[in-house]
Design a protein around this motif. Structure first.
Motif, PDB file in Angstrom:
ATOM      1  N   ARG A   1       0.838  -1.211   0.000  1.00  0.00           N
ATOM      2  CA  ARG A   1       0.000   0.000   0.000  1.00  0.00           C
ATOM      3  C   ARG A   1       0.867   1.252   0.000  1.00  0.00           C
TER       4      ARG A   1
ATOM      5  N   TYR B   1      -6.271   1.523   0.034  1.00  0.00           N
ATOM      6  CA  TYR B   1      -6.273   0.055   0.147  1.00  0.00           C
ATOM      7  C   TYR B   1      -6.763  -0.584  -1.149  1.00  0.00           C
TER       8      TYR B   1
ATOM      9  N   ALA C   1      -4.153  -0.372  -3.912  1.00  0.00           N
ATOM     10  CA  ALA C   1      -3.093  -1.373  -3.704  1.00  0.00           C
ATOM     11  C   ALA C   1      -3.582  -2.769  -4.081  1.00  0.00           C
TER      12      ALA C   1
END
Ligand code: FEO
Length: 397
Positions: free
Chosen positions: A194, A296, A299
């Motif tokens: 991330r 998030y 990622a």
């Protein structure tokens, strides 16, 4: 407390577990560390400083590590304030220290501090060295990893790479300084991904350039500016950064990013996930983009080989949080992925067409199957279309 990295290198950084948002945007559920290292040689050199939030601990650590020795050099690899905000304070406390940095970094350092440090700065470029006596720092340019002024340095006696933001991660340090003392897969890997994708992911080409330079060095340890130090399994962390910076999927898997106002688009996303699972696909993950912070989901989209975007039409466009996600993926050079689309619209569905135009413009990003249209709620037609989509996705696994 100073911490020994080796006989001659001390960790003098500190962790912040109170900060909510890194760069005032990225959630930090596990905090973050700001790393700084003192090379205790015939002449002493400090590599970078820290964020203001941990300045008190840092200055205590540094004073302890120096003991009665003077601080001879401050090497500034990166001027972003999470590492350079305390440079001015350091210069006041150690008035004889010489700054060692790149020409571009000096410009930025002067701007951030409304000062002119030229007279006390040694400007270095690629290949230059700083002789500390028993130790020597060799400088390697790393522009855009993550700002233009960045360089890294390689200490030749200990074969240590001071890698600036490269090989960093979100997450505070808690006693264990070294990655081999921490459960990497459980405690580091997701947050390192991330951090990388959101902070440096846009600059994959530049990271690839740095990795090529690093490949020519014999590296025994990597000391980044965030997160643990690497002294074992260097191949593992380097291979991951190679995958991420080359925009290759890390896993053959499906991530479903879903936006849903009243739950009907989410039901379609769940229906598709169930059909994919029935066809043997493992590790499927669904994220509600209104609930899970975009960093998030970005990622995760980079991790997976296949990404499904499901969103309602809103104000004749794409639902807000999904549009935010797509803009973020475009900004981070998302590429080389397969995607599928589910749209919802009660009277004039638009989101599918709009999502498709944003994604199809990206290099190597191609659609699987037809966009599935949900008209208000799941019905037999939509289920049949989702069955076909599941079949198309599963055929690639
Ligand atoms: Fe950790 Fe680009 O600063």
């Amino acid at each position: 407390m100073k911490r020994a990295v080796s006989d001659s290198i001390y960790y003098v950084g500190a962790s912040d577990r109170r900060l909510a948002l890194f760069e005032n945007t990225f959630p930090l559920p596990n905090g973050v560390s700001y790393n700084s290292y003192l090379i205790d040689s015939d002449r002493t050199a400090l590599t970078d400083t820290v964020d203001r939030s941990v300045a008190d601990v840092f200055f205590d650590n540094l004073a302890e590590a120096l003991g009665s020795k003077p601080l001879d050099y401050l090497v500034v690899h990166h001027v972003e304030p999470d590492h350079a905000a305390t440079v001015a304070d350091l210069l006041l406390r150690y008035p004889d220290v010489k700054i060692v940095t790149s020409a571009k970094a000096l410009v930025l350092l002067n701007r951030f501090n409304d000062a002119d440090y030229t007279a006390r700065t040694i400007v270095v470029k690629e290949g230059d060295t700083l002789d500390l006596g028993k130790h020597t720092l060799r400088f390697v340019a790393a522009p855009m990893v993550h700002w233009p002024e960045v360089f890294v340095s390689y200490e030749t006696a200990t074969k240590t790479l001071f890698s600036a933001d490269a090989f960093g991660t979100f997450g505070a340090l808690g006693g264990n300084l070294f990655a081999d003392e921490i459960d990497f897969d459980r405690d580091i890997k997701d947050e390192m991904r991330r951090y990388f994708i959101n902070i440096v992911g846009k600059y994959g080409v530049q990271v690839q350039n740095l990795l090529k330079k690093a490949a020519s060095l014999e590296i025994a340890a990597i000391c980044p500016l965030h997160g643990p130090i690497w002294r074992k399994d260097l191949g593992k962390v380097i291979a991951l950064h190679d995958t991420w910076s080359a925009y290759r999927p890390e896993d053959q898997s499906v991530v479903i990013a879903c936006a849903s106002i009243y739950g009907n688009t989410a039901r379609a996303a769940d229906y598709l996930a169930d059909r994919l699972a029935e066809r043997g696909i493992k590790g499927i993950r669904i994220y509600d983009v209104s609930k899970t912070h975009v960093s998030y989901v970005v990622a995760e989209a980079f991790r997976a080989s296949h990404v499904v975007f499901a969103a309602p039409t809103y104000n004749n466009g794409i639902f807000i949080e999904m549009e935010h996600l797509l803009h973020d993926l475009v900004a981070h050079n998302f590429r080389n992925r397969r995607f599928a689309l589910i749209e919802n619209g009660s009277w004039a569905p638009q989101s599918g067409k709009l999502m498709q135009s944003m994604l199809s413009a990206l290099p190597g990003v191609t659609q699987i199957g037809e966009t599935v249209t949900v008209c208000s709620a799941l019905n037999a037609d939509a289920r049949r279309a989702l069955d076909c989509l599941a079949e198309a996705v599963a055929s690639e696994f």
